[in-house]
Design an enzyme around this catalytic site. Structure first.
Site, mmCIF file in Angstrom:
data_model
loop_
_atom_site.group_PDB
_atom_site.id
_atom_site.type_symbol
_atom_site.label_atom_id
_atom_site.label_comp_id
_atom_site.label_asym_id
_atom_site.label_seq_id
_atom_site.Cartn_x
_atom_site.Cartn_y
_atom_site.Cartn_z
ATOM 1 N N MET A 35 -38.394 -16.611 -59.947
ATOM 2 C CA MET A 35 -37.824 -15.954 -61.124
ATOM 3 C C MET A 35 -37.345 -17.017 -62.112
ATOM 4 O O MET A 35 -36.522 -16.739 -62.987
ATOM 5 C CB MET A 35 -36.674 -15.029 -60.722
ATOM 6 N N ALA A 37 -35.523 -20.569 -63.603
ATOM 7 C CA ALA A 37 -34.285 -21.345 -63.395
ATOM 8 C C ALA A 37 -34.502 -22.256 -62.186
ATOM 9 O O ALA A 37 -33.725 -22.262 -61.232
ATOM 10 C CB ALA A 37 -33.072 -20.433 -63.207
ATOM 11 N N HIS A 39 -34.888 -25.002 -59.384
ATOM 12 C CA HIS A 39 -34.107 -26.108 -58.840
ATOM 13 C C HIS A 39 -34.956 -26.791 -57.778
ATOM 14 O O HIS A 39 -36.113 -26.397 -57.534
ATOM 15 C CB HIS A 39 -32.768 -25.615 -58.280
ATOM 16 N N HIS A 42 -37.020 -24.717 -55.241
ATOM 17 C CA HIS A 42 -38.323 -24.214 -55.708
ATOM 18 C C HIS A 42 -39.358 -25.345 -55.736
ATOM 19 O O HIS A 42 -40.502 -25.163 -55.330
ATOM 20 C CB HIS A 42 -38.216 -23.678 -57.144
ATOM 21 N N GLN A 66 -35.763 -5.550 -59.016
ATOM 22 C CA GLN A 66 -34.893 -5.975 -57.909
ATOM 23 C C GLN A 66 -33.447 -6.147 -58.338
ATOM 24 O O GLN A 66 -32.646 -6.694 -57.590
ATOM 25 C CB GLN A 66 -35.463 -7.207 -57.205
ATOM 26 N N LYS A 154 -33.999 -19.917 -47.562
ATOM 27 C CA LYS A 154 -32.697 -19.550 -48.140
ATOM 28 C C LYS A 154 -32.570 -18.023 -48.212
ATOM 29 O O LYS A 154 -31.528 -17.452 -47.914
ATOM 30 C CB LYS A 154 -32.584 -20.206 -49.521
ATOM 31 N N ASP A 155 -33.654 -17.361 -48.633
ATOM 32 C CA ASP A 155 -33.687 -15.889 -48.657
ATOM 33 C C ASP A 155 -34.415 -15.436 -47.394
ATOM 34 O O ASP A 155 -35.548 -14.959 -47.444
ATOM 35 C CB ASP A 155 -34.384 -15.404 -49.929
ATOM 36 N N GLN A 158 -35.602 -11.841 -47.062
ATOM 37 C CA GLN A 158 -36.754 -11.640 -47.955
ATOM 38 C C GLN A 158 -38.029 -12.203 -47.318
ATOM 39 O O GLN A 158 -39.091 -11.569 -47.367
ATOM 40 C CB GLN A 158 -36.483 -12.321 -49.294
HETATM 41 O O1 PAF Z 1 -36.942 -15.093 -54.430
HETATM 42 C C1 PAF Z 1 -37.202 -14.775 -55.615
HETATM 43 O O2 PAF Z 1 -37.034 -15.563 -56.550
HETATM 44 C C2 PAF Z 1 -37.714 -13.386 -55.914
HETATM 45 O O3 PAF Z 1 -37.125 -12.440 -55.087
HETATM 46 C C3 PAF Z 1 -39.247 -13.269 -55.888
HETATM 47 C C4 PAF Z 1 -39.810 -13.533 -54.490
HETATM 48 C C5 PAF Z 1 -39.868 -14.244 -56.873
HETATM 49 C C6 PAF Z 1 -39.677 -11.840 -56.288
HETATM 50 O O4 PAF Z 1 -39.241 -11.527 -57.572
#
Ligand code: PAF
Length: 288
Positions: A35, A37, A39, A42, A66, A154-155, A158
């Site tokens: 998404m 921004a 760092h 990513h 989301q 980290k997520d 997810q």
């Molecule tokens: O982890 C994220 O940045 C978001 O949840 C993702 C996987 C890009 C979906 O919008």
């Protein structure tokens, strides 16, 4: 607009035209959905993707599905020029920048709802969240059609939700996980850390220490009820509010009861400092 030399696509057809030329040359395609921004967490996923695949696509799309009404959709940091520079340095091959209209044209109706790892924890606090993530990631996978896709630990919930989705729906993509990037005090890197003021930033560093102590207690043979109680007390003292502090099965996120760990687990927490929400997690081994 992006001024750097890195190619970008804003429509599905432009994206597919580029990816098709790679496919014709028999090049493998890695995908890092974000998404923005960006760092170092990513960028380490982009570097991992570069090491595994011939070409890498990174998407930047702040996915409205989301965010619940009242969450930080409008405030979410948008730093496109900076992001493009970082992706150029990380040798990303293509940035995919779909607009909300490309992703959710008028008349869009789909909503992908999973169970299993998508239940509880984050979903108990943000019930809309994993439907929104699964729906957008399913679309992105169909648009990019990557061989491999990269998600950060980290997520963690997810990551398991995406693995479940890929398994349930037979997406022909391999999911690879990147370790959580951390600041010098151990705070997990997150785009939302930008919301913290100086005092909150210092306090935020305690979260990973609390989870480390929780994981270490479980590995030392402390029963789950006691270890969790201690971690919860520490988090309650350190933060303005605690959404959860839990230990779950590392592969399914199933609940574990109150006893001594007998298999690999994951300790996970979500806490608040002012209006900023921090999440973190780490592995916990059973006693040897
Ligand atoms: O982890 C994220 O940045 C978001 O949840 C993702 C996987 C890009 C979906 O919008």
């Amino acid at each position: 607009m992006i001024t750097q030399q890195i190619p970008h696509a804003t429509t599905v057809s432009a994206l597919r035209t580029r990816v098709r030329t790679w496919r014709e040359d028999r090049l493998s395609v890695g995908f890092v959905p974000t998404m923005g921004a960006l760092h170092d967490g990513h960028l380490s996923l982009v570097r991992l993707a570069k090491a595994q695949c011939d070409r890498v696509v990174t998407s930047i799309f702040v996915n409205p599905k989301q965010f619940a009404p009242g969450e930080d959709l409008d405030a979410y940091p948008r730093t496109l020029i900076d992001d493009a520079e970082k992706l150029t340095d990380a040798k990303c091959d293509l940035i995919y920048l779909p607009t909300p209209e490309v992703m959710y044209p008028d008349g869009f109706t789909a909503n992908l709802a999973l169970k299993g790892p998508a239940l509880g924890l984050e979903a108990a606090i943000r019930p809309h969240f994993f439907d929104g993530v699964a729906t957008v990631v399913a679309k992105l996978f169909n648009q990019v059609r990557p061989d491999m896709a990269f998600f950060g630990e980290k997520d963690y919930q997810q990551l398991l939700v995406i693995r479940q989705m890929v398994k349930d729906l037979d997406f022909p993509v391999e999911i690879l996980a990147g370790e959580t990037g951390r600041d010098t005090d151990g705070l997990a890197l997150s785009s939302r850390n930008a919301y913290l003021d100086a005092g909150q930033r210092v306090r935020a560093g305690q979260l990973n220490h609390i989870l480390k102590a929780f994981a270490a207690a479980l590995t030392a043979g402390t029963d789950l009820k006691t270890a969790r109680g201690e971690a919860l007390a520490a988090a309650t003292a350190a933060f303005d509010a605690v959404d959860y502090v839990e230990a779950r099965c590392a592969t399914s996120l199933a609940e574990l009861g109150d006893g001594i760990l007998d298999g690999p687990a994951r300790v996970l927490a979500a806490v608040r400092l002012g209006s900023t929400r921090l999440i973190d997690n780490m592995a916990a081994k059973p006693p040897s």
